[in-house]
Design an enzyme around this catalytic site. Structure first.
Site, mmCIF file in Angstrom:
data_model
loop_
_atom_site.group_PDB
_atom_site.id
_atom_site.type_symbol
_atom_site.label_atom_id
_atom_site.label_comp_id
_atom_site.label_asym_id
_atom_site.label_seq_id
_atom_site.Cartn_x
_atom_site.Cartn_y
_atom_site.Cartn_z
ATOM 1 C CD GLU A 1 -43.297 10.901 13.146
ATOM 2 O OE1 GLU A 1 -43.122 12.110 12.942
ATOM 3 O OE2 GLU A 1 -42.602 10.231 13.939
ATOM 4 C CG ASP B 1 -45.648 3.900 22.325
ATOM 5 O OD1 ASP B 1 -45.059 4.581 21.465
ATOM 6 O OD2 ASP B 1 -45.111 3.546 23.397
ATOM 7 C CG MET C 1 -17.043 -50.167 38.590
ATOM 8 S SD MET C 1 -18.297 -49.792 39.850
ATOM 9 C CE MET C 1 -17.459 -50.421 41.301
#
Length: 454
Positions: free
Chosen positions: A369, A343, A55
């Protein structure tokens, strides 16, 4: 357990009273006298818990709580509403606004501190998860809390009274999968089976509900499972003991269906948030040690594991050998077929590499690689056999591209066995020299470091 608590009340006397009681228990206290100030202080001070009066003029506690919980910077702070109102509608409204609990005036110190300690323990766990997640590779991903209150959930309801379990179950979200049981042993088994919430009736005379809660908290498999306990309204001692044992929330008999539903949603929402944080943390940790393209371990992880294996070998443990593999003429593959094709070759190479390894071998993409395999417990002769098997599997059949083209690929491999007391860099250098020898001798072959040195 000390913490910083924000007290919010428009009545100065109430603020002073709560502040004195909290400071007597060694809590740090900051204060605010209205909703707007409370939001600002919560954001700036990041308190560990907020005691919020309902309140207040201009902006009441419900609105203030909603705004605190809507802000990602403050939504993780537990909010306990302090009110003279004790109607079910007020409690449900507060819980739906995001409040974690309620204290009814006049406030009982024993209950207040038990609830505060319980919420602070929960926040401590969440804070640790939030900190780790913010430091991980996926920092910031958990900004939005999953808040689908009707999302499927598994709830275990245990009470010696079959009518009570039916009433409790009827109040839960419609999509919840509910197991009603009257047997604590069965409840423990169900809790271990990916349950999202356990509702325990502590008023049942047929079993010791507190002992059940303690078992759930002591079991690593169920330690994080939210527990909502049903208690007698006059049994403050039972409620306090439940909270001290790790129960997340309590609700008093007679159980109001609306309040039970609201408290259950609060616990499920908090668990989803914690699960999100743990999931993001796991993903971040995985990303930190994994190569994104191939799914193999990355250089950082493999270096750490290789160092551990070498230390073990130097201290009288099993030998360890290293394979260093490099795809032959990989630049030509990229230049001729494109980087997407390159890839694809790297991914397929990684798959063939893993297929030929022992369960205890560790493979990693070391860069470009180049690939590394750590072989714990393997001498040079065993490493040569594994390397030759890998070389043969790569040379034996081409690598298929997305357009159906088959690309011939070969690999050169250098191997080395770690010497006692040898440094990591020295072992890698010897393996690299062996790899260079394989390349120089015509590629598509295996060379051992000792042979290369000779």
């Amino acid at each position: 357990m000390s913490a910083r608590i924000l007290v919010v009340d428009d009545q100065a006397a109430n603020v002073r009273l709560l502040e004195a009681r909290l400071q007597a228990e060694y809590f740090e206290v900051c204060t605010a006298t209205n909703g707007a100030d409370a939001i600002a202080v919560a954001k700036a001070e990041q308190p560990d818990l907020i005691l919020l009066d309902v309140m207040m003029p201009v902006m009441d506690g419900y609105d203030t709580c909603s705004r605190i919980k809507d802000d990602p910077a403050t939504r993780h702070i537990p909010v306990v509403m302090v009110t003279a109102l004790d109607q079910r509608e007020d409690r449900i409204r507060g819980l739906e606004a995001g409040a974690d609990d309620f204290l009814t005036k006049p406030i009982d110190d024993v209950s207040m501190f038990a609830r505060i300690r319980s919420l602070l323990r929960l926040k401590e766990v969440l804070d640790e998860l939030r900190y780790r997640e913010s430091s991980s590779a996926l920092a910031g991903i958990s900004g939005d809390v999953q808040d689908d209150i009707d999302a499927p959930a598994r709830v275990v309801v245990v009470s010696a009274d079959p009518r009570a379990t039916c009433r409790f179950a009827a109040a839960l979200p419609s999509k919840a999968e509910i197991l009603e049981t009257h047997d604590p042993a069965e409840a423990i088994i169900a809790a271990r089976n990916d349950a999202d919430l356990l509702i325990v009736d502590l008023t049942s005379p047929g079993y010791d509900g507190l002992r059940l809660c303690a078992r759930i908290r002591s079991d690593a498999a169920t330690r994080q499972l939210p527990i909502l306990a049903v208690v007698r309204p006059a049994d403050v001692q039972q409620a306090v003991r439940a909270l001290d044992l790790g129960v997340n929330d309590i609700i008093q008999r007679p159980v109001d269906a609306g309040e039970l539903a609201a408290r259950s949603r609060t616990q499920l929402r908090r668990k989803r948030y914690a699960d999100q944080l743990r999931s993001h943390l796991d993903e971040g940790m995985e990303m930190a040690v994994t190569d994104a393209l191939t799914g193999l371990h990355n250089r950082r992880y493999i270096s750490s594991r290789l160092r551990q294996a070498m230390d073990s070998a130097s201290n009288g443990g099993a030998p360890v050998s290293l394979l260093l593999a490099d795809i032959d003429h990989f630049k030509h593959i990229n230049d001729t077929y494109g980087h997407d094709a390159g890839d694809r070759v790297l991914r397929d190479f990684s798959s063939r590499l893993q297929t030929g390894l022992r369960a205890l071998d560790l493979a990693a993409r070391y860069g470009g690689e180049e690939f590394v395999v750590v072989m714990p417990g393997a001498g040079l002769a065993e490493a040569r056999i594994a390397a030759e098997r890998l070389r043969s599997s790569i040379d034996g059949s081409g690598f298929d591209l997305s357009d159906g083209t088959s690309v011939p690929v070969t690999v050169s491999i250098g191997i080395a066995q770690a010497h006692r007391g040898e440094a990591l860099d020295a072992l890698l250098r010897r393996a690299d020299e062996a790899l260079y020898a394989a390349k120089t001798a015509g590629r598509n072959q295996v060379q051992a470091a000792d042979n290369a040195a000779a």
